[in-house]
Design a protein around this motif. Sequence first.
Motif, short mmCIF file in Angstrom:
data_model
loop_
_atom_site.label_atom_id
_atom_site.label_comp_id
_atom_site.label_asym_id
_atom_site.label_seq_id
_atom_site.Cartn_x
_atom_site.Cartn_y
_atom_site.Cartn_z
N ALA A 137 -25.00 56.18 30.80
CA ALA A 137 -24.33 57.44 30.48
C ALA A 137 -23.24 57.71 31.51
CB ALA A 137 -25.32 58.60 30.45
N ILE A 138 -22.18 58.39 31.04
CA ILE A 138 -21.08 58.81 31.92
C ILE A 138 -20.88 60.30 31.69
CG2 ILE A 138 -18.70 58.43 32.60
CD1 ILE A 138 -18.77 55.72 31.24
N VAL A 139 -20.90 61.08 32.76
CA VAL A 139 -20.75 62.54 32.65
C VAL A 139 -19.74 63.01 33.69
CG1 VAL A 139 -23.08 62.89 31.74
CG2 VAL A 139 -22.70 62.98 34.21
N PRO A 140 -19.19 64.23 33.51
CA PRO A 140 -18.22 64.74 34.49
C PRO A 140 -18.88 65.03 35.83
CG PRO A 140 -18.18 66.01 32.43
CD PRO A 140 -19.40 65.14 32.40
N LEU A 141 -18.05 65.17 36.85
CA LEU A 141 -18.55 65.64 38.14
C LEU A 141 -19.03 67.08 38.02
CD1 LEU A 141 -15.92 64.47 40.81
CD2 LEU A 141 -18.10 63.39 40.22
N GLY A 142 -19.96 67.46 38.90
CA GLY A 142 -20.31 68.87 39.00
C GLY A 142 -19.10 69.67 39.46
N LYS A 143 -19.02 70.93 39.07
CA LYS A 143 -17.83 71.74 39.36
C LYS A 143 -17.57 71.88 40.85
CE LYS A 143 -17.81 74.44 35.09
NZ LYS A 143 -17.84 75.80 34.49
N SER A 144 -18.61 71.81 41.67
CA SER A 144 -18.42 71.97 43.12
C SER A 144 -18.30 70.64 43.85
CB SER A 144 -19.60 72.77 43.71
OG SER A 144 -20.83 72.07 43.48
N THR A 145 -18.32 69.53 43.12
CA THR A 145 -18.24 68.21 43.76
C THR A 145 -16.80 67.81 43.98
OG1 THR A 145 -20.28 67.54 42.62
CG2 THR A 145 -18.93 65.80 43.59
N PRO A 146 -16.41 67.52 45.24
CA PRO A 146 -15.02 67.12 45.49
C PRO A 146 -14.70 65.77 44.86
CG PRO A 146 -16.17 67.73 47.53
CD PRO A 146 -17.21 67.60 46.47
N LYS A 147 -13.50 65.64 44.32
CA LYS A 147 -13.07 64.37 43.77
C LYS A 147 -12.71 63.41 44.90
CE LYS A 147 -11.26 66.39 39.51
NZ LYS A 147 -10.06 66.61 38.66
N MET A 148 -12.88 62.12 44.63
CA MET A 148 -12.59 61.10 45.62
C MET A 148 -11.52 60.16 45.09
SD MET A 148 -16.44 60.33 47.06
CE MET A 148 -15.84 59.69 48.61
N THR A 149 -10.77 59.56 46.02
CA THR A 149 -9.73 58.60 45.66
C THR A 149 -10.30 57.20 45.75
OG1 THR A 149 -8.02 60.06 46.54
CG2 THR A 149 -7.43 57.74 46.25
N ALA A 150 -9.93 56.33 44.83
CA ALA A 150 -10.43 54.95 44.83
C ALA A 150 -10.04 54.25 46.13
CB ALA A 150 -9.88 54.20 43.63
N GLU A 151 -10.99 53.53 46.70
CA GLU A 151 -10.72 52.73 47.90
C GLU A 151 -10.19 51.34 47.52
OE1 GLU A 151 -13.83 52.77 50.93
OE2 GLU A 151 -14.68 54.56 49.99
N ASN A 152 -10.64 50.82 46.39
CA ASN A 152 -10.10 49.56 45.90
C ASN A 152 -8.72 49.81 45.27
OD1 ASN A 152 -12.35 47.42 46.10
ND2 ASN A 152 -13.42 49.17 45.20
N ASP A 153 -7.93 48.75 45.20
CA ASP A 153 -6.65 48.86 44.51
C ASP A 153 -6.89 49.23 43.05
OD1 ASP A 153 -5.27 48.14 46.80
OD2 ASP A 153 -5.21 46.00 46.28
N VAL A 154 -6.16 50.21 42.55
CA VAL A 154 -6.28 50.60 41.15
C VAL A 154 -5.53 49.57 40.30
CG1 VAL A 154 -5.73 52.36 39.43
CG2 VAL A 154 -6.53 53.03 41.71
N VAL A 155 -6.25 48.99 39.33
CA VAL A 155 -5.68 47.92 38.50
C VAL A 155 -5.74 48.33 37.04
CG1 VAL A 155 -5.90 45.52 37.77
CG2 VAL A 155 -6.39 46.14 40.15
N VAL A 156 -4.59 48.30 36.37
CA VAL A 156 -4.51 48.48 34.92
C VAL A 156 -3.77 47.27 34.37
CG1 VAL A 156 -3.58 49.86 33.04
CG2 VAL A 156 -4.51 51.00 35.06
N TRP A 157 -4.43 46.52 33.49
CA TRP A 157 -3.81 45.30 32.95
C TRP A 157 -4.04 45.26 31.45
CZ3 TRP A 157 -5.02 40.85 30.24
CH2 TRP A 157 -4.06 39.82 30.27
N SER A 158 -2.95 45.05 30.71
CA SER A 158 -3.07 44.94 29.26
C SER A 158 -2.43 43.65 28.78
CB SER A 158 -2.41 46.14 28.57
OG SER A 158 -1.05 46.25 28.94
N MET A 159 -2.93 43.14 27.68
CA MET A 159 -2.43 41.91 27.09
C MET A 159 -0.99 42.12 26.65
SD MET A 159 -3.81 38.86 26.50
CE MET A 159 -5.58 39.17 26.33
N PRO A 160 -0.04 41.30 27.13
CA PRO A 160 1.37 41.52 26.77
C PRO A 160 1.62 41.23 25.29
CG PRO A 160 1.11 39.48 28.00
CD PRO A 160 -0.21 40.17 28.05
N ASN A 161 2.59 41.93 24.74
CA ASN A 161 2.93 41.76 23.33
C ASN A 161 3.89 40.60 23.09
OD1 ASN A 161 1.42 43.99 22.37
ND2 ASN A 161 3.03 45.39 23.01
N ASP A 162 4.53 40.09 24.16
CA ASP A 162 5.56 39.07 23.96
C ASP A 162 5.02 37.64 24.04
OD1 ASP A 162 4.99 38.82 26.62
OD2 ASP A 162 6.99 39.38 27.34
#
Length: 226
Positions: A137-162
């Motif tokens: 299950a995946i649920v939102p953070l509690g309203k009082s929980t501080p958000k955190m920044t990713a320590e790993n490099d953020v990677v977004v990769w999609s299959m190219p159309n060309d």
Amino acid sequence: MAIIAKASGGTDFQPVPVGIHHAVCYSVIDLGTQPSNNPQFGDARKVLLIFELPEERGDFTQEGQTENKPRVISKEYTLSIGAKANLRRDLESWRGRPFTKEEASGFDVTFLAGVNCQLNITHKEAGSGKTYANITAIVPLGKSTPKMTAENDVVVWSMPNDGTIVLPTTVPEWIAKKIEASAEYQEQIHGVKPTASRPRNDAGMQAFPTDNLDGDPVDDGEDVPF
């Protein structure tokens, strides 16, 4: 590039502990059209979400350097937000509200990169006797929980159309191998086209349109993570 879902494993020496964990989604990887393990179903476009767990840490060595970093866990989905799709179920639970009909016409999963959540993790023992951790299950953070920044490099990769597929260099070998098994990669590198008995399951989910829907999610004033 947008990764649009429409309606119409790691190698840790021990599994991530059972329970609720603060997590940050730091990678969204298009796996392409993956072969089906069940002859009753066609091949399907897949996407992999990878999460880091800031409060579950370990010492990891890479290129001779050891760092204390968050442990990670991933979950693979068919790239669809149809009414019965697992991706839709988890996204609606994560955002805390259902998709509207308009939103379900095309949701860009790249918006998930960097978003915080809580994961419910359970264990399952395989026939080999090895225990695996699964995201149930995946649920939102509690309203009082501080958000955190990713320590790993953020990677977004999609299959190219060309048709020029260059594998991402910052992902583990097991992910690269899954991309290499995709219909898109096999067609480009080896000229292997899908057969009639193993059709691509693209019905109802034009995953990567040429007119990419880049941009920011609409802010309607409600407190939703995406």
